[in-house]
Design a protein around this motif. Structure first.
Motif, short mmCIF file in Angstrom:
data_model
loop_
_atom_site.label_atom_id
_atom_site.label_comp_id
_atom_site.label_asym_id
_atom_site.label_seq_id
_atom_site.Cartn_x
_atom_site.Cartn_y
_atom_site.Cartn_z
N PRO A 92 0.71 -1.18 -0.01
CA PRO A 92 0.14 0.06 0.07
C PRO A 92 0.99 1.12 -0.13
O PRO A 92 0.31 2.48 -0.50
CB PRO A 92 -0.82 -0.11 1.24
CG PRO A 92 -0.22 -1.06 1.97
CD PRO A 92 0.62 -1.92 1.31
N GLU A 93 1.99 1.09 0.53
CA GLU A 93 2.87 2.31 0.81
C GLU A 93 4.28 1.81 0.96
O GLU A 93 4.60 0.67 1.23
CB GLU A 93 2.38 3.28 1.75
CG GLU A 93 2.00 2.72 3.12
CD GLU A 93 2.25 3.61 4.19
OE1 GLU A 93 3.24 4.29 4.30
OE2 GLU A 93 1.55 3.42 5.05
N LEU A 94 5.21 2.89 1.20
CA LEU A 94 6.53 2.39 1.57
C LEU A 94 7.08 3.63 2.76
O LEU A 94 8.13 3.43 3.07
CB LEU A 94 7.51 2.69 0.48
CG LEU A 94 7.47 1.76 -0.57
CD1 LEU A 94 8.55 1.71 -1.74
CD2 LEU A 94 7.69 0.06 0.08
N GLU A 95 6.44 4.29 3.17
CA GLU A 95 6.43 5.57 4.34
C GLU A 95 6.64 4.91 5.57
O GLU A 95 7.38 4.95 6.32
CB GLU A 95 5.59 6.71 4.36
CG GLU A 95 5.58 7.53 3.01
CD GLU A 95 4.67 8.80 3.02
OE1 GLU A 95 4.00 8.80 4.14
OE2 GLU A 95 4.58 9.45 2.18
N THR A 147 0.23 4.92 -3.99
CA THR A 147 0.47 6.12 -3.52
C THR A 147 -0.72 6.95 -3.70
O THR A 147 -1.45 6.93 -4.52
CB THR A 147 1.73 7.03 -4.21
OG1 THR A 147 1.12 6.85 -5.50
CG2 THR A 147 2.98 6.32 -4.09
N PRO A 148 -0.95 7.78 -2.66
CA PRO A 148 -2.25 9.10 -2.64
C PRO A 148 -2.34 9.60 -4.17
O PRO A 148 -1.26 10.12 -4.47
CB PRO A 148 -1.86 9.84 -1.46
CG PRO A 148 -1.13 9.21 -0.76
CD PRO A 148 -0.24 8.27 -1.54
N GLY A 149 -3.37 9.46 -4.77
CA GLY A 149 -3.55 9.94 -6.11
C GLY A 149 -2.82 9.22 -7.19
O GLY A 149 -2.93 9.72 -8.40
#
Length: 341
Positions: free
Chosen positions: A65-68, A96-98
């Protein structure tokens, strides 16, 4: 060439003669020793002789879903290494968002002819999501494995930590330190891991503190799986008199520590915090975070094994492989503050 052989031998921990036998393809070298020499070649930047290069067995997609949140790069590293060892090339696709959605990323991977896909914390964990997307993927003949989340409607192998057991470990630890008002900070309620953590928390609060369900539910706060989400959830729980909080991620736990400090509270002297994941570097925060370690290495390797069995035509059981988490006690938990302090 002598210096090169010496470098490779030193790196692999074998003799130069053994290196020579491996490079020349001669018999009499154990498979493990041969692999050590080839790995040494890779580490030192030497190109493997053409006859020793392992032909790629194909691409395998990995969708996160993300890498942060550092737990997702940790999964990506374990899964990527396990795939590479088996001759596959991992392709990391991140939402990523968007940006691209899980469905769009899946479509791109299918178009590129991947041999299989591993989903980490994907839509399979969202009880409000349509599971037909996975049936369509299966209809394309693409094997897949799902990590963190479960649905009985999806025919695939699942790999998860035992979220209920994790809450038992956390609550038992805090109760042993004298805490009675223990809060739980979570992400949105629609996610399966969140629901399981709530079940484990309610049961543990009942068994350890004889807390009724209604009483315990008042100590549960939903937010986002981010530092800001943890800060908001902890602020609300502090207002309800909690002296400790269990968070659904290490990022949320760092937010909880910030919330306490902004209210002038010492962590852990006046407020104890437990995270979840044991993300890389989390042992070096201030204070070092007490957390529930998600067994990332074992889970990632199990996901790869299950996928390779699917690819090889001997499917793993369409059930859930559940791994036991571990409580890692560090510096963010301590004895409950005296009443009225």
């Amino acid at each position: 060439m002598t210096a090169r052989l010496a470098d490779i031998a030193a790196q692999a921990g074998v003799s130069e003669a053994t290196v020579s036998r491996v490079l020349n393809g001669r018999p009499g070298v154990a498979a493990a020793t041969r692999e050590s020499v080839l790995t040494a070649l890779d580490l030192l930047g030497y190109e493997r002789p053409a006859r020793l290069r392992q032909r790629s067995a194909g691409l395998v997609g990995l969708i996160t879903p993300e890498l942060e949140n550092p737990i997702f790069p940790a999964f990506a590293q374990v899964i990527g290494q396990a795939l590479t060892r088996q001759g596959y090339t991992p392709v990391l696709a991140t939402q990523t968002p968007g940006g691209s959605t899980e469905d769009e990323l899946t479509g791109m991977l299918v178009e590129r002819g991947v041999a299989g896909i591993i989903f980490v914390s994907g839509l399979h964990a969202d009880t409000s999501a349509d599971t037909e997307r996975y049936e369509r993927l299966r209809a394309h003949g693409v094997p897949f494995v799902l990590v963190n989340g479960f649905s009985p409607r999806i025919r695939a192998p699942f790999v998860s930590p035992d979220d209920r057991a994790a809450m038992r470990l956390a609550v038992t630890h805090l109760v042993s330190l004298g805490h009675r008002r223990i809060g739980l900070a979570l992400g949105p309620a629609r996610f399966v891991p969140v629901q399981r953590k709530i079940e484990g928390f309610l049961r543990s609060m009942r068994e350890e503190l004889e807390a009724g369900e209604e009483e315990a539910r008042e100590l549960i706060e939903h937010s986002l799986f981010t530092l800001e989400g943890g800060q908001a959830a902890a602020s609300a729980l502090l207002a309800r008199g909690c002296t400790a909080v269990v968070c659904a991620s290490d990022m949320m736990a760092l937010g909880a520590i910030r919330a306490a400090r902004r209210q002038g509270l010492a962590v852990p002297g006046q407020f104890s915090v437990i995270g979840f994941d044991d993300s890389p570097l989390i042992a070096f925060t201030d204070p070092p975070l007490t957390t529930i370690r998600q067994p990332v290495a074992a889970m990632g390797q199990a996901a790869v094994r299950a996928l390779l069995e699917e690819i090889g035509g001997t499917p793993a059981p369409h059930s859930e492989f559940v791994f036991m988490p571990e409580l890692v006690v560090r510096g963010s938990t301590a004895a409950a503050p005296p009443a009225g302090s």
